[in-house]
Design an enzyme around this catalytic site. Structure first.
Site, mmCIF file in Angstrom:
data_model
loop_
_atom_site.group_PDB
_atom_site.id
_atom_site.type_symbol
_atom_site.label_atom_id
_atom_site.label_comp_id
_atom_site.label_asym_id
_atom_site.label_seq_id
_atom_site.Cartn_x
_atom_site.Cartn_y
_atom_site.Cartn_z
ATOM 1 N N HIS A 318 0.794 -1.310 -0.174
ATOM 2 C CA HIS A 318 -0.006 0.007 0.244
ATOM 3 C C HIS A 318 0.837 1.183 0.467
ATOM 4 C CE1 HIS A 318 -3.562 2.691 0.027
ATOM 5 N NE2 HIS A 318 -4.252 1.650 1.236
ATOM 6 N N LYS A 395 -27.810 0.208 -6.816
ATOM 7 C CA LYS A 395 -27.672 1.321 -7.047
ATOM 8 C C LYS A 395 -28.697 2.463 -7.703
ATOM 9 C CE LYS A 395 -24.920 2.965 -10.714
ATOM 10 N NZ LYS A 395 -23.794 3.271 -11.495
ATOM 11 N N LYS A 401 -34.700 6.787 -5.496
ATOM 12 C CA LYS A 401 -35.228 7.736 -4.210
ATOM 13 C C LYS A 401 -34.535 8.777 -3.923
ATOM 14 C CE LYS A 401 -37.674 3.969 -3.480
ATOM 15 N NZ LYS A 401 -39.137 4.465 -4.081
ATOM 16 N N LEU A 403 -31.308 9.498 -3.750
ATOM 17 C CA LEU A 403 -30.292 9.569 -2.345
ATOM 18 C C LEU A 403 -29.084 9.299 -3.351
ATOM 19 C CD1 LEU A 403 -32.623 7.387 -0.469
ATOM 20 C CD2 LEU A 403 -32.627 9.837 -0.015
ATOM 21 N N HIS A 404 -27.428 9.429 -2.666
ATOM 22 C CA HIS A 404 -26.905 8.989 -2.719
ATOM 23 C C HIS A 404 -26.717 7.911 -2.649
ATOM 24 C CE1 HIS A 404 -22.094 8.893 -3.613
ATOM 25 N NE2 HIS A 404 -22.146 10.376 -4.039
ATOM 26 N N ASP A 406 -23.287 5.877 -2.154
ATOM 27 C CA ASP A 406 -22.302 6.256 -1.201
ATOM 28 C C ASP A 406 -23.153 6.313 0.041
ATOM 29 O OD1 ASP A 406 -19.393 5.120 -0.468
ATOM 30 O OD2 ASP A 406 -19.332 7.232 -0.173
ATOM 31 N N TYR A 428 -13.694 6.383 9.677
ATOM 32 C CA TYR A 428 -13.274 6.252 8.450
ATOM 33 C C TYR A 428 -13.309 6.388 7.172
ATOM 34 C CZ TYR A 428 -8.946 6.527 5.449
ATOM 35 O OH TYR A 428 -8.314 6.434 4.420
#
Length: 604
Positions: A318, A395, A401, A403-404, A406, A428
């Protein structure tokens, strides 16, 4: 490497680099007020008052001083955070990287052309290798993104140090000079290398297949190799010392290490068959993150894992780049494999190319005992991973609706945690800052006071959800707050990296750690890498990954969102009796249902 291919790309992969803006430093008062807002859900009135006092003293005193020094640093560097982040988040960390820091994931090809099938491992691997050797530049809409991390995908390796690791990157673009073009293949604890280019042309899949078959034949029916690769899974200082010793007993060992470090990437031929399906990727994801350490070079920025049942995965260091770089590449691979039906349509001719060369380390009893120790500590790991698809909706239904998607998943995750533990969980979520020069990530903290207020409304027996007005109002406030914070974080206006900068300036100047960072509420709210829920939207593609939790009593929660499903990987430590990834998954699914039902009945 891909010189002749990159010529034909419509845009050069790195052409936008110089025009990207510098990473900004937010205003001190803004960051501190956001910080206070973020700790609120975790504090009693008394605790909050004490923290507010600490913050106001910090703002008027030492904080002001440190902030000025940070601004000075930002004037000298296009990205004031870059070196610091690399050191503090990755290179100075001493715990073993391979399980704790690396990210890994399953290849999605089993969803279409390549369902698990024995006898296909090498043929499929040769096709994925061939497709891997080409790359496209990236933009978010019309905004070019920082491509620097793409340089780190190939020819890159972390090298352990006694106190601090380093990253060695051997990649060069055409104008910069010759770039290494060899691959490394690890099979049954033995290491081989061959050049991926012959007479200026990348090897075709039939040629790559011949090379992989040669490696497989060398290893079949023979005893396993020494498994020196397992040393990369060791605690960092131990691995640094073992590596020094390896080089001291024979300089040729150093030559081998250089060949591995500079190689384009590593191909691991894995003998396991981690049977998985589009609805259940658990075996494949677990094997990718925690599989055989003798056939992965844990410090390599990209290990492509080819399993015996024709499925694929990857494990990546990473430190040099963030997961979205690999996701972009794997999504590109997935599309190429789908378009070609997983087949090679070109010539079957195989040129006279040199056979792979085996790289044999000189080892003695001490090295063998180091390898045994590394394997033992690696296998003591007790990581639990579940990786399932929630197939009731995705999604499309959420966007219907208005709405987002995520934010929907994030709030459902927190609702699930709250139901399971009867308290808010510090959380987080990764925000990407790649629109800035060498930008990486910022922290977005989804456990807002608005989210907590909404949960309280959800479980309040006096709140009639069928009427829904109070619930609806609370939920929309939570959605709006989340969307606002995420937007700000992506614009470099979060506060966590800013606070880290102030902390590190104090450390660099040899000043005492300011009270703000010693305050119990700092860690309780997740500061200093103490988030109980470490989460990331991996995207809206077919590619998913997994990481270990940030803290022992926490969870790693990674997910991807498709039109008709949400696929997630949840990790936890078995040795922590408070956590269980499977239970969190089940409660999360019921939270998703509950939210969609409420969004429907409340007429948002």
């Amino acid at each position: 490497m891909d010189n002749n291919l990159s010529e034909s790309l419509p845009e050069r992969t790195f052409q936008y680099q110089s025009s990207l803006p510098s990473l900004p430093v937010p205003l001190l008062e803004t960051s501190l007020s956001k910080y206070l807002d973020a700790v609120h859900p975790f504090a009693s009135e008394e605790e909050f008052k004490a923290t507010a006092d600490i913050v106001s003293k910090f703002q008027a005193g030492v904080g002001k001083e440190l902030h000025q020094k940070l601004l000075q640093r930002a004037r000298m560097k296009r990205n004031w955070l870059e070196e610091w982040w690399l050191d503090a988040a990755y290179l100075e960390v001493r715990i073993p990287s391979q399980l704790n820091v690396n990210f890994a994931g399953p290849g999605p090809y089993l969803e279409h052309c390549w369902p698990p099938e024995e006898g296909t491992q090498l043929q499929r691997a040769s096709i994925t290798i061939w497709h891997t050797l080409q790359l496209h530049p990236q933009k978010a809409g019309k905004i070019p993104l920082d491509m620097d991390q793409f340089r780190m995908l190939f020819c890159t390796c972390k090298v352990p140090g006694v106190k601090k690791d380093t990253i060695r990157n051997y990649f060069k673009t055409e104008s910069e000079g010759p770039c290494p073009s060899h691959l490394v293949v690890i099979c049954r604890g033995r290491i081989f290398t061959f050049d991926a280019v012959c007479d200026g042309q990348i090897l075709t899949p039939p040629e790559l297949l011949r090379q992989l078959s040669y490696v497989k034949e060398c290893c079949e029916g023979e005893p396993e190799g020494d498994g020196v690769a397992a040393l990369t899974s060791e605690e960092r200082t131990r691995w640094a010392q073992a590596r020094e010793y390896l080089i001291n007993i024979d300089p040729h060992n150093n030559t081998i290490l250089e060949i591995i470090q500079s190689s384009l990437f590593v191909i691991s031929l894995d003998e396991t068959k981690p049977y998985s399906t589009p609805e259940n990727y658990t075996n494949l994801t677990l094997e990718a993150l925690t599989g055989n350490p003798t056939i992965r070079w844990g410090d390599k920025s990209y290990n492509s894992l080819a399993f015996a049942d024709g499925t694929f995965g990857s494990t990546c260091d990473h430190a040099p780049y963030d997961a979205m770089v690999l996701v972009s590449m794997c999504w590109y691979l997935d599309q190429q494999i789908k378009v070609t039906a997983g087949k090679w349509k070109g010539s079957d001719a195989v040129r006279a190319i040199p056979r792979p060369e085996e790289l044999v380390f000189t080892v003695d009893e001490k090295v063998q005992s180091d390898i045994t120790h590394a394997k033992r500590q690696y296998h003591e790991s007790d990581l639990q991973i579940v990786c399932y698809a929630f197939t009731a909706f995705g999604k499309a239904a959420i966007k219907q609706k208005k709405l987002h998607p995520d934010t929907f998943v994030q709030l459902a995750m927190q609702l699930a945690y709250q139901k399971m533990y009867k308290r808010p969980g510090s959380c987080y979520e990764t925000a990407m800052t790649r629109k800035f020069y060498h930008g990486r990530t910022e922290t977005m903290r989804p456990c807002t006071q608005e989210a907590v207020n909404w949960y309280k409304a959800m479980v309040d027996p006096t709140c009639d959800v069928s009427v829904g007005s109070r619930w609806k109002k609370a939920m929309l406030l939570a959605f709006n707050k989340h969307n606002k914070l995420m937007g700000e974080a992506q614009e470099g206006k979060g506060f966590d990296r800013h606070l880290l900068g102030l902390y590190l300036i104090a450390k660099d100047e040899g000043l005492p750690t300011p009270d703000l960072f010693m305050d119990p509420l700092y860690a309780k709210s997740g500061g200093g890498g103490n988030f109980v829920l470490s989460s990331s939207l991996v995207g809206y593609t077919t590619v998913l990954g997994a990481v270990a939790p940030m803290v022992h009593h926490g969870y790693g929660f990674f997910y991807r969102i498709r039109d008709d499903r949400i696929v997630m990987s949840i990790s936890a430590w078995k040795s922590c009796h408070e956590t269980d990834a499977a239970s969190l998954f089940n409660i999360f699914c019921s939270s998703l249902h509950e939210m969609l039902h409420l969004a429907t009945t409340s007429q948002l």
